[in-house]
Enzyme design. Structure first.
Site, mmCIF file in Angstrom:
data_model
loop_
_atom_site.group_PDB
_atom_site.id
_atom_site.type_symbol
_atom_site.label_atom_id
_atom_site.label_comp_id
_atom_site.label_asym_id
_atom_site.label_seq_id
_atom_site.Cartn_x
_atom_site.Cartn_y
_atom_site.Cartn_z
ATOM 1 N N ARG A 147 0.861 -1.174 0.000
ATOM 2 C CA ARG A 147 0.000 0.000 0.000
ATOM 3 C C ARG A 147 0.896 1.221 0.000
ATOM 4 O O ARG A 147 1.881 1.265 0.749
ATOM 5 C CB ARG A 147 -0.885 -0.012 1.255
ATOM 6 C CG ARG A 147 -1.814 1.188 1.361
ATOM 7 C CD ARG A 147 -2.631 1.224 2.630
ATOM 8 N NE ARG A 147 -2.110 2.251 3.543
ATOM 9 C CZ ARG A 147 -2.828 2.780 4.519
ATOM 10 N NH1 ARG A 147 -4.072 2.370 4.730
ATOM 11 N NH2 ARG A 147 -2.312 3.710 5.319
ATOM 12 N N TYR A 159 -2.970 11.541 6.401
ATOM 13 C CA TYR A 159 -3.180 10.225 7.037
ATOM 14 C C TYR A 159 -2.358 9.195 6.281
ATOM 15 O O TYR A 159 -2.036 9.348 5.098
ATOM 16 C CB TYR A 159 -4.667 9.847 6.984
ATOM 17 C CG TYR A 159 -5.101 9.479 5.593
ATOM 18 C CD1 TYR A 159 -5.458 10.477 4.686
ATOM 19 C CD2 TYR A 159 -5.060 8.162 5.134
ATOM 20 C CE1 TYR A 159 -5.795 10.161 3.396
ATOM 21 C CE2 TYR A 159 -5.398 7.840 3.843
ATOM 22 C CZ TYR A 159 -5.758 8.845 2.968
ATOM 23 O OH TYR A 159 -6.068 8.558 1.676
ATOM 24 N N ARG A 282 -13.511 -5.497 3.574
ATOM 25 C CA ARG A 282 -12.394 -5.321 4.521
ATOM 26 C C ARG A 282 -12.771 -5.595 5.977
ATOM 27 O O ARG A 282 -12.009 -5.300 6.879
ATOM 28 C CB ARG A 282 -11.863 -3.894 4.423
ATOM 29 C CG ARG A 282 -11.372 -3.501 3.082
ATOM 30 C CD ARG A 282 -9.881 -3.246 2.976
ATOM 31 N NE ARG A 282 -9.305 -2.343 3.937
ATOM 32 C CZ ARG A 282 -8.266 -2.680 4.695
ATOM 33 N NH1 ARG A 282 -7.746 -3.892 4.596
ATOM 34 N NH2 ARG A 282 -7.732 -1.813 5.541
ATOM 35 N N GLU A 338 -4.202 -7.333 5.176
ATOM 36 C CA GLU A 338 -3.340 -6.217 5.563
ATOM 37 C C GLU A 338 -2.448 -6.655 6.711
ATOM 38 O O GLU A 338 -2.905 -7.318 7.648
ATOM 39 C CB GLU A 338 -4.198 -5.022 6.001
ATOM 40 C CG GLU A 338 -3.391 -3.817 6.433
ATOM 41 C CD GLU A 338 -4.256 -2.623 6.763
ATOM 42 O OE1 GLU A 338 -5.488 -2.751 6.706
ATOM 43 O OE2 GLU A 338 -3.703 -1.565 7.086
HETATM 44 C C1 GCO Z 1 -5.957 0.921 7.221
HETATM 45 C C2 GCO Z 1 -6.692 1.887 8.066
HETATM 46 C C3 GCO Z 1 -5.849 2.574 9.100
HETATM 47 C C4 GCO Z 1 -6.805 3.281 10.033
HETATM 48 C C5 GCO Z 1 -6.630 2.812 11.454
HETATM 49 C C6 GCO Z 1 -7.705 3.412 12.331
HETATM 50 O O1 GCO Z 1 -6.335 0.766 6.045
HETATM 51 O O2 GCO Z 1 -5.047 0.273 7.782
HETATM 52 O O3 GCO Z 1 -7.350 2.836 7.241
HETATM 53 O O4 GCO Z 1 -4.955 3.409 8.447
HETATM 54 O O5 GCO Z 1 -6.636 4.652 9.937
HETATM 55 O O6 GCO Z 1 -6.666 1.420 11.486
HETATM 56 O O7 GCO Z 1 -7.601 2.920 13.630
HETATM 57 MG MG MG Z 2 -8.047 1.857 5.508
#
Ligand code: GCO
Ligand code: MG
Length: 401
Positions: A147, A159, A282, A338
């Site tokens: 990713r 983020y 997911r 993930e």
């Molecule tokens: C991901 C999620 C994380 C979240 C987190 C929130 O795809 O792993 O979007 O980036 O922001 O898990 O607690």
């Molecule tokens: Mg996410």
């Protein structure tokens, strides 16, 4: 096999975790992750004050009956707090059953459907160059799926861009506020993937997380702009409470779509799956009602050729990761898992059997989950309140984070 005790253990080896430990009359115990990032103590109280008293004396072998009892019996159904608590109980009961039958949970779920679960890591950077370098490091580690998230020019914070090795979005203290601009973001993403494909080629799966930030038509435009780079998926393109929003995105782009890390029941994704508006679901063990409910979501998804792609960020504990890998190894319509590596302290508090090799993970063959919790060590890492950020647009309007 009666349940005689249920302990809720809150610890913070680098970040907060909530773990349920159910103990049976013959001394056997099972673990369940109950961590809800930024609202941990709500789940701890739901379990400690409302659920555990109802479990003492019940037969630990009755996983489905206890699930239904906690879901229907509470009257107030669904929601992240309730379903994370039910998930923890469900996971702990599967752990106990595996230990009692001396079998790893994936064997109880129908056995292995593959040799290992394909996983993806998180590459990020403040700039495109840094992000490409980070992605190349994951490929060198053996990952075949990465990713990629990059800083957005003109925004102080974005983020998904980690600080150091472990990405953890929650911050100590009260909720930090970050500024967001969809316009700046949308124009910054295609150049990132153009560079990634130029440097890494098309032999590695590339994924991207939009993190609920765009309107459907903005997401449709981004999906179309990314088509030349053949992403494995574009995640959380738009807030998914309005499931029909995805019809608009679907009409305009063939970039595969993934959604569901914030979902907590099959009802959150039923239309998305039945209308084939997404390609990957997911939902996770810890936030969507445990292994038992996740299997039901996956079975619905299988009918519509939707594959699983469970959330696996650092705020899901090794107990959840272990449970996810047993599920991933067995479920037919598995897509990808993930895998954000936890901190060394976390791995010490939660010793586990799961392993990574050549881009795949395996839960191991220890009975049950194959993960433990060192309570004495956990006690040395007390809870420390932390919140996920809140986003505001440049004019101050609150926006999805
Ligand atoms: C991901 C999620 C994380 C979240 C987190 C929130 O795809 O792993 O979007 O980036 O922001 O898990 O607690
Ligand atoms: Mg996410």
């Amino acid at each position: 096999m009666k349940i005689v005790d249920g302990k809720v253990i809150v610890c913070s080896p680098g970040r907060n975790f909530v773990t349920l430990k159910l103990v049976t009359e013959d001394g056997m115990y099972g673990l369940g992750d109950a961590t809800l990032n930024g609202r941990e103590l709500a789940v701890a109280s739901y379990l400690r004050d409302h659920v555990v008293p109802l479990l003492v004396g019940r037969d630990a072998r009755r996983i489905e009956d206890i699930w239904q009892y906690l879901y229907k019996g509470a009257y107030w159904r669904r929601g992240p707090v309730t379903m994370s608590a039910i998930a923890a109980v469900d996971t702990a009961l599967w752990d106990i059953k595996g230990k009692a039958l001396n079998a790893p949970i994936y064997q109880l779920l129908g056995g292995a459907s593959r040799e290992g679960a394909l996983v993806y890591g998180h590459a990020s950077g403040a700039t495109i160059e840094e992000t490409v370098e980070a992605a190349a490091r994951y490929v060198a580690l053996g990952y075949t799926a990465v990713r990629a998230q990059c800083g957005v020019p003109g925004l102080a914070q974005t983020y998904g861009v980690g600080k150091g090795d472990v990405y953890e979005p929650a911050e100590a203290g009260l909720a930090p506020e970050t500024v967001w601009s969809s316009e700046r973001y949308v124009s910054s993403v295609p150049p990132l993937f153009e560079k990634l494909r130029k440097e890494l080629g098309f032999g590695v799966h590339l994924l991207h997380d939009v993190h609920h930030r765009l309107t459907p038509i903005e997401a449709a435009g981004l999906g179309r702009a990314l088509e030349p780079y053949r992403l494995f998926w574009m995640e959380d393109p738009t807030p998914a409470e309005t499931q029909e929003s995805f019809r608009l995105i679907r009409q305009h782009t063939t970039t595969p779509l993934a959604v569901g890390e914030v979902f907590n029941s099959i009802h959150d994704c039923r239309s998305l799956i039945q209308e084939q508006l997404i390609d990957y679901i997911r939902t996770t063990v810890v936030h969507a009602g445990g292994i038992s409910h996740l299997r039901k979501i996956a079975s619905l998804a299988e009918l519509y050729q939707v594959r699983t792609g469970s959330h696996g960020a650092t705020d899901l504990s090794p107990v959840c990761m272990a449970a996810a890998l047993h599920f991933d190894l067995s479920v037919h319509n598995f897509g990808i898992q993930e895998y954000m590596r936890h901190s060394a302290d976390t791995d010490r508090v939660f010793p586990h059997a799961y392993t990574f090799a050549n881009g795949l993970m395996h839960p191991g063959d220890a009975p049950g989950l194959g993960v433990d919790l060192d309570e004495a060590l956990a006690a040395t890492f007390p809870y420390s309140r932390a919140y996920l950020p809140t986003a505001r647009l440049e004019d101050g309007t609150v926006h999805s984070w």
